[in-house]
Design a protein around this motif. Sequence first.
Motif, mmCIF file in Angstrom:
data_model
loop_
_atom_site.group_PDB
_atom_site.id
_atom_site.type_symbol
_atom_site.label_atom_id
_atom_site.label_comp_id
_atom_site.label_asym_id
_atom_site.label_seq_id
_atom_site.Cartn_x
_atom_site.Cartn_y
_atom_site.Cartn_z
ATOM 1 N N LEU A 95 0.860 -1.186 0.000
ATOM 2 C CA LEU A 95 0.000 0.000 0.000
ATOM 3 C C LEU A 95 0.892 1.229 0.000
ATOM 4 C CD1 LEU A 95 -2.907 1.137 0.162
ATOM 5 C CD2 LEU A 95 -2.567 1.280 2.650
ATOM 6 N N HIS A 96 0.895 1.939 -1.112
ATOM 7 C CA HIS A 96 1.637 3.189 -1.213
ATOM 8 C C HIS A 96 0.729 4.287 -0.656
ATOM 9 C CE1 HIS A 96 4.743 1.496 -4.007
ATOM 10 N NE2 HIS A 96 3.780 0.608 -4.152
ATOM 11 N N MET A 97 1.204 4.985 0.341
ATOM 12 C CA MET A 97 0.330 5.898 1.084
ATOM 13 C C MET A 97 1.155 6.943 1.815
ATOM 14 S SD MET A 97 0.624 5.327 4.581
ATOM 15 C CE MET A 97 2.108 4.515 5.214
ATOM 16 N N HIS A 98 0.434 7.849 2.489
ATOM 17 C CA HIS A 98 1.065 8.749 3.453
ATOM 18 C C HIS A 98 0.169 8.789 4.680
ATOM 19 C CE1 HIS A 98 2.591 12.370 5.428
ATOM 20 N NE2 HIS A 98 3.716 12.149 4.769
ATOM 21 N N PRO A 99 0.729 8.722 5.892
ATOM 22 C CA PRO A 99 -0.107 8.661 7.096
ATOM 23 C C PRO A 99 -0.957 9.902 7.340
ATOM 24 C CG PRO A 99 2.219 8.883 7.673
ATOM 25 C CD PRO A 99 2.164 8.587 6.208
ATOM 26 N N VAL B 86 -2.200 3.919 -3.355
ATOM 27 C CA VAL B 86 -2.154 2.961 -4.454
ATOM 28 C C VAL B 86 -1.930 1.586 -3.832
ATOM 29 C CG1 VAL B 86 -1.016 2.242 -6.574
ATOM 30 C CG2 VAL B 86 -1.129 4.678 -6.000
ATOM 31 N N LEU B 87 -2.791 0.654 -4.170
ATOM 32 C CA LEU B 87 -2.642 -0.720 -3.701
ATOM 33 C C LEU B 87 -2.102 -1.569 -4.835
ATOM 34 C CD1 LEU B 87 -3.298 -2.793 -1.337
ATOM 35 C CD2 LEU B 87 -5.315 -3.377 -2.724
ATOM 36 N N VAL B 88 -1.072 -2.352 -4.533
ATOM 37 C CA VAL B 88 -0.517 -3.292 -5.491
ATOM 38 C C VAL B 88 -0.658 -4.690 -4.916
ATOM 39 C CG1 VAL B 88 1.536 -4.039 -6.755
ATOM 40 C CG2 VAL B 88 1.109 -1.587 -6.381
ATOM 41 N N ASP B 89 -1.329 -5.542 -5.670
ATOM 42 C CA ASP B 89 -1.516 -6.935 -5.268
ATOM 43 C C ASP B 89 -1.180 -7.803 -6.473
ATOM 44 O OD1 ASP B 89 -2.139 -9.265 -3.966
ATOM 45 O OD2 ASP B 89 -4.312 -8.982 -4.034
ATOM 46 N N GLY B 90 0.047 -8.289 -6.509
ATOM 47 C CA GLY B 90 0.493 -9.049 -7.667
ATOM 48 C C GLY B 90 0.526 -8.166 -8.896
ATOM 49 N N ASP B 91 -0.204 -8.563 -9.944
ATOM 50 C CA ASP B 91 -0.218 -7.782 -11.173
ATOM 51 C C ASP B 91 -1.328 -6.731 -11.201
ATOM 52 O OD1 ASP B 91 -2.384 -9.447 -11.372
ATOM 53 O OD2 ASP B 91 -1.919 -10.193 -13.390
ATOM 54 N N VAL C 187 4.220 1.531 2.008
ATOM 55 C CA VAL C 187 5.294 2.288 1.379
ATOM 56 C C VAL C 187 4.914 3.761 1.452
ATOM 57 C CG1 VAL C 187 6.625 2.669 -0.713
ATOM 58 C CG2 VAL C 187 5.742 0.370 -0.193
ATOM 59 N N ILE C 188 5.676 4.530 2.224
ATOM 60 C CA ILE C 188 5.345 5.944 2.406
ATOM 61 C C ILE C 188 5.784 6.763 1.195
ATOM 62 C CG2 ILE C 188 5.808 8.014 3.757
ATOM 63 C CD1 ILE C 188 6.020 6.297 6.224
ATOM 64 N N VAL C 189 4.840 7.499 0.643
ATOM 65 C CA VAL C 189 5.116 8.478 -0.412
ATOM 66 C C VAL C 189 5.108 9.841 0.271
ATOM 67 C CG1 VAL C 189 4.366 9.439 -2.611
ATOM 68 C CG2 VAL C 189 3.939 7.014 -2.099
ATOM 69 N N ASP C 190 6.245 10.469 0.354
ATOM 70 C CA ASP C 190 6.371 11.683 1.157
ATOM 71 C C ASP C 190 5.725 12.876 0.450
ATOM 72 O OD1 ASP C 190 6.990 13.686 2.892
ATOM 73 O OD2 ASP C 190 9.127 13.198 3.035
ATOM 74 N N LEU C 191 4.456 13.094 0.765
ATOM 75 C CA LEU C 191 3.719 14.202 0.155
ATOM 76 C C LEU C 191 4.315 15.544 0.542
ATOM 77 C CD1 LEU C 191 0.050 12.972 0.788
ATOM 78 C CD2 LEU C 191 1.563 12.433 -1.139
ATOM 79 N N MET C 192 4.910 15.623 1.717
ATOM 80 C CA MET C 192 5.412 16.893 2.228
ATOM 81 C C MET C 192 6.617 17.400 1.433
ATOM 82 S SD MET C 192 3.106 17.213 4.350
ATOM 83 C CE MET C 192 1.936 16.204 5.251
ATOM 84 N N THR C 193 7.326 16.493 0.788
ATOM 85 C CA THR C 193 8.466 16.897 -0.038
ATOM 86 C C THR C 193 8.131 16.821 -1.526
ATOM 87 O OG1 THR C 193 9.392 14.649 -0.062
ATOM 88 C CG2 THR C 193 10.092 16.123 1.717
ATOM 89 N N GLY C 194 6.863 16.528 -1.824
ATOM 90 C CA GLY C 194 6.436 16.475 -3.218
ATOM 91 C C GLY C 194 6.838 15.222 -3.952
#
Length: 224
Positions: free
Chosen positions: A3-7, A54-59, A29-36
């Motif tokens: 799960l690509h996300m930001h808390p 964004v959720l990734v589950d296999g393909d 997986v943290i995507v750092d929104l604060m740094t763009g």
Amino acid sequence: MKLHMHPASITSRPVRLFMAEKGIEAEEVIVDLMTGAHHQEPFASFNPNRLVPVLVDGDLKLTESSAILKYLADKFDLPEYPKDLKARARVNEMMDWINTNFYRDWGYNLCYPQLFPHHQRPTAEGQDVTVRWGSDKSKFWLQVLNDYWLGDGRTWLTGDQITIADYFAASVVALGDMIRYDFSAYPNVSAWLSRMKALPNWGPVSAALDGFAGSLADKKFVSA
């Protein structure tokens, strides 16, 4: 699953809350929104919307909170997304209503322009018109939520059982806490939101958002 996300992401919260409540495991997986980071490579190509989660589950890659919640509930055969055709239609209706009606004025015209610089309008007049419009329209949508969706004494948005519609909607409605919105004029909404906040994992999942809200203690907001 990943799960690509930001808390501190409003749209990541419903997915993270649902997964925490149901014991669904995924690598976060943290995507750092604060740094763009969402506007930079490799994420900008990974999700051209430049948004989380964004959720990734296999393909499979899913980029919308609503779709992710539905997929997870189906994948793990969870009752929060009922199999009965009419009950499921009610859940879909509620989630669409939040996304296409409520969130548009509440999030993008009232809350976000006051919270995030990149959502501010380029002129003071444009900002004022946007926020005032958002405030007026949000009152209408909150009244509909209070009187129509929750006005028959139901415990949850679509009946007596919590569904993914509650997870999705509560995370959006609770955005109002960040601008210190007074929900007292909408007692059914307030009571329902309190029930959602009583879930065991609401506090831990919302900790980063609460911290951000605390950093804005001296800022004045247009709300009710």
